[in-house]
Design a protein around this motif. Structure first.
Motif, mmCIF file in Angstrom:
data_model
loop_
_atom_site.group_PDB
_atom_site.id
_atom_site.type_symbol
_atom_site.label_atom_id
_atom_site.label_comp_id
_atom_site.label_asym_id
_atom_site.label_seq_id
_atom_site.Cartn_x
_atom_site.Cartn_y
_atom_site.Cartn_z
ATOM 1 N N SER A 65 42.816 35.649 35.959
ATOM 2 C CA SER A 65 42.537 34.509 36.831
ATOM 3 C C SER A 65 42.701 33.194 36.083
ATOM 4 O O SER A 65 42.945 33.164 34.883
ATOM 5 N N THR A 82 50.610 34.878 37.039
ATOM 6 C CA THR A 82 51.586 35.880 37.462
ATOM 7 C C THR A 82 52.394 36.393 36.273
ATOM 8 O O THR A 82 52.576 37.605 36.097
ATOM 9 N N LEU A 88 38.496 33.283 51.960
ATOM 10 C CA LEU A 88 39.155 34.434 51.344
ATOM 11 C C LEU A 88 38.457 35.756 51.678
ATOM 12 O O LEU A 88 37.245 35.798 51.870
ATOM 13 N N SER A 143 45.587 26.874 39.254
ATOM 14 C CA SER A 143 46.970 26.858 39.708
ATOM 15 C C SER A 143 47.892 26.351 38.603
ATOM 16 O O SER A 143 47.620 25.340 37.962
ATOM 17 N N PRO A 163 49.290 30.478 54.539
ATOM 18 C CA PRO A 163 49.189 29.226 53.770
ATOM 19 C C PRO A 163 49.182 27.941 54.606
ATOM 20 O O PRO A 163 48.347 27.058 54.372
ATOM 21 N N SER A 187 48.246 41.197 44.023
ATOM 22 C CA SER A 187 48.083 39.748 44.105
ATOM 23 C C SER A 187 47.004 39.382 45.115
ATOM 24 O O SER A 187 47.091 39.739 46.294
ATOM 25 N N ASP A 206 46.597 36.539 46.250
ATOM 26 C CA ASP A 206 47.112 35.499 47.139
ATOM 27 C C ASP A 206 47.431 36.027 48.526
ATOM 28 O O ASP A 206 47.659 35.245 49.449
ATOM 29 N N ASN A 207 47.458 37.347 48.684
ATOM 30 C CA ASN A 207 47.712 37.950 49.999
ATOM 31 C C ASN A 207 46.441 38.127 50.820
ATOM 32 O O ASN A 207 46.509 38.699 51.906
ATOM 33 N N TRP A 252 44.923 36.644 40.412
ATOM 34 C CA TRP A 252 44.321 35.837 41.476
ATOM 35 C C TRP A 252 43.544 34.677 40.872
ATOM 36 O O TRP A 252 42.811 34.843 39.897
ATOM 37 N N THR A 253 43.666 33.528 41.477
ATOM 38 C CA THR A 253 42.881 32.363 41.053
ATOM 39 C C THR A 253 41.394 32.702 40.988
ATOM 40 O O THR A 253 40.682 32.273 40.083
#
Length: 277
Positions: free
Chosen positions: A39, A47, A151, A42, A77, A68, A70-71, A199-200
């Motif tokens: 993590s 990745t 999330l 940004s 988005p 990921s 992000d999904n 993931w962030t």
């Protein structure tokens, strides 16, 4: 993967070489399936690091799978960006009312700033009321960003649990840019020993099932430079996006005490906790 590999900088490969032995020490002792979270903010290189660690694990006979995070937002988005902006603006407007600084002149000034997407920008000395608008908007964003409201932490936690239980397949969520581009894919996982969650928010207390939490840390200047290399400076140029990124980074920084390994962009290991928890 081949194209991504071409884009990974030598510095990040060096950092992976430093990080990998420390990770290996934490996942090998009992031979059970492990979840590793990578993590950070940004543009920090999550990745690329996830793929580098996977390559090294695979080469050592420890097959790994990357997932990921992000999904896993509630909204695609574009819709999430719109929701973030709506929350910021509505809270900012409420703040102007609550602190009795809203009047017809402010209304017109704010309208003009919003039309040009400049209401998240700083204008020292020009709009005395704007500090109130920003303070209330930021507070509302902090209550939304990186939470269950934004999330699907529970769904990600379920995936991690299923992997560690030895499920032969995982149904992984995929997401594109359009409203109809949300679907699930069956992914073979039975032979994989490590799941790498990129993931962030992989170090969030709202997430369960992580065995080793790695946080990649950068200064704002390093992050900006990294985003420029990846042609992401246009987003940073947006005052609102820059505000969102600052708030997310503050949350990440507050949660650093939960991490097992923290690495800065120069490769230095800032934290190496022997036992998680």
């Amino acid at each position: 993967m081949e194209n991504l590999g071409m884009q990974i900088a030598d510095e990040q490969k060096r950092n992976a070489d430093i990080l990998y032995p420390l990770l290996l020490r934490k996942i090998l002792p009992d031979g059970r399936k492990k979840v590793v979270a990578v993590s950070g903010g940004s543009g920090v290189g999550k990745t690329g690091m996830a793929w580098l660690l996977k390559e090294r694990l695979d080469a050592d006979g420890i097959p790994a799978l990357i997932v990921s995070g992000d999904n896993y937002p509630h909204r695609i988005p574009a819709y999430n960006d719109a929701e973030r902006l709506r929350i910021f603006r509505m809270a900012g407007l409420r703040g102007l009312l609550e602190e009795n600084v809203y009047n017809p002149a402010v209304r017109e000034e704010l309208k003009e700033l919003q039309i040009h997407n400049h209401d998240a920008k700083e204008f020292p000395g020009k709009y005395p009321w704007l500090a109130v608008y920003h303070r209330w908007g930021d507070t509302a964003l902090e209550e939304y960003l990186g939470t269950e409201n934004e999330l699907l932490f529970s769904e990600v936690s379920f995936v991690l649990s299923a992997f560690k239980k030895g499920e032969e397949t995982l149904m992984l969520r995929r997401m594109g840019r359009e409203a109809h581009e949300v679907w699930y894919e069956e992914t073979k996982s039975g032979s994989r020993q490590v799941l790498i969650l990129e993931w962030t928010h992989g170090n969030s207390p709202l997430l369960t099932g992580v065995d080793v939490s790695i946080v990649l840390k950068s200064t704002p200047e390093e992050t900006l430079e990294n985003r420029k290399k990846r042609n992401r400076d246009a987003a940073v140029a947006s005052p609102f996006v820059a505000r969102v990124l600052r708030i997310e980074q503050k949350k990440i920084d507050r949660e650093l005490g939960r991490a097992d390994l923290i690495q800065d962009m120069k490769g230095n290991i800032c934290c190496d906790v022997q036992e998680r928890g």
